[in-house]
Design a protein around this motif. Structure first.
Motif, short mmCIF file in Angstrom:
data_model
loop_
_atom_site.label_atom_id
_atom_site.label_comp_id
_atom_site.label_asym_id
_atom_site.label_seq_id
_atom_site.Cartn_x
_atom_site.Cartn_y
_atom_site.Cartn_z
N ALA A 1 -10.22 7.15 -0.46
CA ALA A 1 -8.80 7.27 -0.74
C ALA A 1 -8.15 5.89 -0.87
O ALA A 1 -7.32 5.66 -1.72
N LEU A 2 -8.55 4.97 -0.01
CA LEU A 2 -8.05 3.60 -0.10
C LEU A 2 -8.37 3.00 -1.47
O LEU A 2 -7.52 2.36 -2.10
N HIS A 3 -9.59 3.22 -1.91
CA HIS A 3 -10.01 2.67 -3.19
C HIS A 3 -9.19 3.28 -4.33
O HIS A 3 -8.75 2.57 -5.24
N GLU A 4 -8.98 4.58 -4.26
CA GLU A 4 -8.21 5.25 -5.31
C GLU A 4 -6.74 4.81 -5.29
O GLU A 4 -6.13 4.58 -6.34
N ILE A 5 -6.17 4.71 -4.09
CA ILE A 5 -4.78 4.24 -3.97
C ILE A 5 -4.66 2.83 -4.52
O ILE A 5 -3.69 2.50 -5.20
#
Length: 443
Positions: free
Chosen positions: A5-9
């Motif tokens: 999720a961090l990567h996508e955000i």
């Protein structure tokens, strides 16, 4: 927030910033540095959730809107992946320029999650066009970006080292090829994608060790990785390991084992119509039977390999077949046939700029001329081999050539003889070790 999720955000934040024409510095203040903004965009795990929330507020991006934006971002990434798939297909069928045009049209920046793939595919395309410098430039860009990326799932770093090693091999720098490939093995992520890269790295390392005459090390490598053989899907890679196992067994004196793996590999290649691998494996069999002094089966094996000529694009492997056939004829005293076979081998080596095989074939031809008391022809062949060996720093071969030239000059040209002896000493002084090399093993 999970790492994915961090990567996508981070991807969403990067895209919004780019769309608004903002630099990293434009978002920095006393609470958040440009480096932290960059880490958030790249999905670095150690960034605190508070910093991410703070950056989202600065961009006026409420968390409630992120799922929708993430879906949109994922759709755009899917389109890029689709384009890269089409690029890979175009390259495979030989439409290189069209593949390069598609890559340029993507126009991705250096922060895009697939930019390393773009550089990698550019490298592959330039390799197909034999444009080594452009290929290296693209692959070093892929390497740089993949090393900066905290996520190693795609194994782009290892894949880039694989191709960089292959480029050096094609340019006759086997030592650097081995070094780059070994680095690729070290950085490979066992839990990542593209697991086939690992098999290719080990296969190529085996080939480079074989070409350098490092038989014990090569045999140990193949034995250590043999357990992965059943899981290899790519038939070319699989047969490459069978060839290596048969060749290293032959060079280690395990002749019956070499016959076992060569014949098993021939059967697999026959069933799958892999004619180039079949040629390699018949050549190994010919060399095994030459060692066994079974001349009839040796010649039959080499001629079976030559019957496959035209079934695959001509390449360096034909140099090997003709050279080893020449060696067989020398052992049988069929000197005229040996000369013709070796001359054909030399023509193939010159055609494909294969310096290691060319120098070896010239040395063997020189030895044959000397044996036939054709001294001028022997000197000419040795001198050509010497020029190649000095250019590429094949010091073991250079020592052998100076010795062979000394034999030619002995009793005929004292000054030439003394010059050869002095040159032998100089090579020996620089080259700390010298082992009498079985040149047949490097063909």
């Amino acid at each position: 927030m999970k790492q994915l999720a961090l990567h996508e955000i981070g991807e969403v934040i990067r895209k919004v910033r780019k769309d608004r024409g903002l630099r990293l510095e434009d978002l920095a203040d006393e609470n958040i540095s440009p480096a932290t903004v960059s880490n958030i965009e790249r999905g670095v795990a150690h960034v605190s959730p508070e910093k991410i929330s703070y950056l989202l507020e600065k961009l006026n991006l409420p968390m409630s809107k992120l799922p929708e934006m993430l879906i949109k971002e994922q759709e755009e990434i899917k389109k890029v992946k689709f384009e890269l798939l089409s690029v890979a297909t175009l390259r495979r069928i030989g439409l290189i320029d069209e593949a390069l045009e598609k890559l340029e049209a993507l126009n991705l920046d250096d922060n895009h999650p697939y930019i390393a793939h773009v550089y990698y595919y550019k490298g592959e395309c330039y390799m197909s066009k034999y444009k080594w410098k452009q290929a290296e430039r693209a692959l070093y860009n892929a390497l740089r970006i993949s090393q900066q990326n905290p996520y190693k799932e795609s194994n782009m770093e290892a894949a880039s080292y694989l191709l960089l090693g292959l480029i050096r091999y094609k340019q006759n720098n086997i030592e650097q090829a081995l070094e780059l490939t070994s680095t690729g093995i070290e950085v490979f992520n066992d839990k990542g994608d593209n697991q086939h890269i690992r098999c290719l790295l080990y296969r190529n390392k085996g080939v480079y060790l074989q070409r350098m005459g490092r038989i014990t090390e090569g045999m140990r490598l193949i034995q250590d990785v043999w357990e992965m053989i059943p899981g290899i899907d790519d038939i070319n890679t699989l047969l490459g390991f069978y060839w290596l196992r048969a060749e290293f067994s032959r060079q280690s004196g395990l002749l019956d084992e070499a016959i076992e793996y060569a014949t098993e590999g021939i059967e697999i290649s026959r069933l799958n119509k892999q004619y180039d691998s079949m040629c390699d494996l018949w050549t190994v069999l010919g060399s095994v039977y030459t060692t066994k002094k079974d001349w009839e089966m040796a010649e039959t094996s080499f001629k079976m390999a030559l019957k496959l000529e035209g079934k695959f694009p001509p390449d360096q492997r034909l140099t090997t077949v003709y050279t080893r056939l020449g060696i067989l004829y020398i052992k049988q005293g069929r000197n005229n046939e040996a000369k013709e076979a070796l001359k054909t081998a030399i023509n193939f080596a010159e055609r494909f700029n294969d310096a290691p095989r060319l120098s070896t074939s010239l040395i063997i031809l020189g030895d044959l001329y000397h044996m036939c008391n054709q001294i001028e022809e022997a000197v000419s062949s040795y001198q050509k081999a010497l020029e190649i060996s000095q250019k590429h720093k094949y010091q073991d071969k250079e020592f052998k050539i100076w010795f062979s030239l000394a034999r030619c000059y002995d009793g005929r040209d004292e000054e030439g003889f003394q010059n050869c002896m002095r040159s032998m000493y100089n090579v020996k002084k620089e080259f700390n070790r010298w082992e009498v090399e079985d040149y047949e093993n490097n063909i």
